[in-house]
Each structure stands twice: as C-alpha cells, then as structure tokens.
Design an enzyme around this catalytic site. Structure first.
Site: not given
Ligand SMILES: Cc1ncc(COP(=O)(O)O)c(C=O)c1O
Length: 385
Positions: A183-185
């Site tokens: 879910n991170k960048n």
C-alpha cells in the site's frame, strides 16, 4: 452504479519489474544477494543517505534501530498517538517505555509542544511519524533532540520521496525507516529500509538483520567466499530478498512520478470536495515550512452530524457503492494491550481520538483515473444525500 470495486490503494508494477523478478527467479539466487546490493546503492543515491540498509519490513527496521539504542528498563521513547501500532510495538519490543503524545488536528503529525512537555530524565529518543507523507517540522524536532541529548528515529513509513526544506527525508538527520509494503508509495512486496548517518549503527544493523552473522550469505556461498562465519550478537531473520529487490530496482526510478501523480489527485480531491460539509480535509497547507508531501494517504475526517451516521456506517455505505476505503488509524492507545499493559485510556489524547473515530482513507494510487476519482466523489455525495 459501477460494478468494479475500487480499492483504496493499488501497487503499480511495470512489465519491466515483472521481467526482473522472473530473471531473478531464473538466476539461481533469490534471497539476499547482488540485486539487494544494487537496490541499496540505488536507494542511497536516490535519498542522498550515507547508509541505506534494506530489511524485511519497516517494522523490522524500527525494531532493529530501536534495539540499537540499548534501552534500559524504564527508558522512554516519545511517539505520536496517531500512528500504526508498529511504531509503538517496536519501542516495547526493544525494551523501552512508549510515551505517547497527542497530534495536531490539521496534519495528524505529532504536537512538538507536547513532545517538549513529555521529556523526562528517562527519555532516550524521539520517534516522529511523517503522517501520510507530510514531513514533521524536523528543524524544530532536531533542535529539541539536541537540547536534551536525544536520538531521533523517524518513522518514515509513509514518506519515501518526501522532502523538507529542499532536502529529501533520509538525506539528513539521525535515522529514518521507510516501508515498501504494497500500500505504500513504492513497494517490494513486503520490505523496508533504514537510512542513517551513524556508521556504527549501520554496521550493527547489517549484522542484526541476519542472525548477527558478520557476512552476507552470498559473500559466503559465492565462488570467492568462505562458508565460515562468526556471530557478533544474537540477531534476527530480517533480511531482504533479491526477489524483493527485483521489484524495487524498477519501483524506485518510478517513485517521483508516482508521488507527483498522487499529489495531483490529492489536489483534485481538494477542488472536488471544496463545498462538501460531510468531510473535514487535512490541512497540510497549515505548515509554514517548505516541504514536498508524499501523499501516501488522502485521509479526511467524517463529520457525523453532517452525514447523519458514524464513520464505520459511512464506510459500509461507500462499500455498497463499490468504493474501498481504509482506516489509518485506530489510535493504538485505545487497544487492549496499551490500555492493560501501559495504562493508557480514552480521554488522554483527544485530538488523536477524534481522528481515530472519524478518519477514513479514500482511494489514492498513481494509476487511479480521474473518472475513478469522480466515482469516489459521487459516491460520497450520494451517501450524504
Ligand atoms: C506509520 C507506520 N509505521 C510503520 C509501519 C510498518 O511498516 P511495514 O508494514 O513495512 O512493517 C507502517 C505500515 O503501515 C506505518 O504506517
């Protein structure tokens, strides 16, 4: 209604990254090895960090960085009330006492006045969280740390690629921990990295992440290697795999583009929700220092009076419209463990509790189209009625 479920987050994996993973799988070396080394070099160059050590998750990185402080029983580490529980858990796992402080309502970042007020003779470190990718006021935070002789471990799980006063997070200060969760960048499947200026800490982390062994496995099993090793201290199995690095080698060069697109979409949400009373939007513009926001999350607060229902019912209604959301976060001090073991109670951190009760993360990811974003806005309007 559109039948496609729109998730709140989605990784962007290029065909080149998939080909690199395949090449890695076919290479005969899939755990920590040459691709991990290349990825760490790339990360060091990108961030401008003296040392960058990849590990199995940000949680692992936080755990090792905190453990390296050699905390004694009763030693305190100050962290914000609005964060993912890993921030606090790793303080406990490293033998420290988590001292929680409230956050500011505009940004959900820790309140630096509250930090100063919480410092005691037992305080050893400050652990800011750059919430949603908005950097904390680091000049002020480091000035507080310096005045009191404290270490700083920045939980930068949300903030890869973010900047403060023209510098990238990771290029200055003490120690930072980044996350590459899906879910991170940017993502490596699971994964994380620690950056630091501290040569001794970097050397210790290199051992701690792999059983305390003084050499990497591939340096032992390669043609020039010796199979023997010594144990410097009892360490963890927190190493990073070449399969993960294969993804990272293609994610990192794309990161600035991902973050720019996140910023554009966030900016568009501000325009589209300008007249909407159902939601209170975060106010990153309230900070008075130049910064580059990584826009990991777009996390407004639901106003139950305007919506006629609480946050969880609102989420359920959006789901009926095929819109996915997240809750970042339920304040960890309200959980059974932090109440029972550390004596925290509802009422102690009113700002974080209000965020905890009302926050929801709306869809935001680099490949989200404007049409998809319009669906989110329409669903919010339909639910509000
Ligand atoms: C603020 C914060 N810290 C730490 C973590 C842990 O990251 P990881 O999943 O890579 O262990 C997360 C993950 O969501 C986070 O949001």
């Amino acid at each position: 209604m559109n039948d496609d479920f729109l998730p709140f987050a989605k990784p962007s994996i290029s065909p080149e990254a998939i080909a690199e993973v395949t090449a890695c799988l076919e290479s005969g070396w899939i755990t920590t090895g040459p691709r991990t080394k290349r990825f760490e070099e790339m990360l060091r160059d990108y961030l401008g960090a003296p040392h960058a050590l990849a590990c199995s998750s940000a949680t692992a990185g936080l755990h090792m960085a905190l453990l390296s402080l050699n905390l004694e029983p009763g030693d305190e580490v100050i962290a914000p009330a609005m964060t993912f529980v890993a921030t606090l858990n790793t303080i406990v796992l490293a033998g420290g006492k988590p001292v929680i402080v409230d956050v500011v309502p505009e940004t959900y970042n820790l309140d630096l006045d509250a930090v100063e007020a919480a410092i005691t003779p037992r305080t050893r470190a400050l652990m800011p969280v750059h919430f949603a990718g908005l950097p904390v006021d680091l000049d002020r935070l480091y000035a507080i740390a310096e005045k009191h002789g404290l270490r700083v471990i920045e939980d930068a799980a949300h903030a890869i690629g973010a900047g403060y006063k023209g510098k990238r997070l990771g290029s200055f200060g003490d120690t930072q921990v980044f996350s590459f969760h899906p879910n991170k960048n940017m993502t490596t499947g699971e994964g994380g990295a620690v950056t630091t200026r501290d040569d001794a800490l970097a050397a210790r982390l290199a051992k701690l992440r792999f059983h305390g062994i003084d050499r990497e496995a591939w340096a032992r099993f390669g043609k020039q290697g010796s199979p023997h090793y010594d144990i410097a201290e009892a360490g963890f199995k927190y190493n990073f795999m070449d399969i993960q690095a294969a993804l990272g080698l293609h994610q990192l060069p794309a990161l600035d583009g991902f973050n720019q697109r996140r910023g554009e979409l966030a900016c568009r949400y501000y325009g589209l929700f300008a007249d909407q009373e159902a939601l209170t939007l975060p106010k990153p513009q309230s900070v008075d220092y130049p910064h580059l926001h990584a826009w990991h999350l777009f996390a407004p607060l639901v106003n139950p009076e305007a919506v006629g229902m609480d946050r969880d019912s609102f989420i359920a209604k959006l789901k009926e419209h095929n819109i996915g959301t997240g809750v970042h976060y339920r304040a960890p001090h309200l959980s059974e463990y932090y109440e029972k073991t550390w004596g925290y109670q509802r009422g102690q951190f009113p700002i974080a509790e209000s965020i905890s009760d009302r926050v929801l993360s709306l869809p935001l990811f680099p490949t989200m189209t404007e049409a998809q974003q319009d669906r989110v806005v329409k669903a919010v309007r339909d639910v509000v009625g």
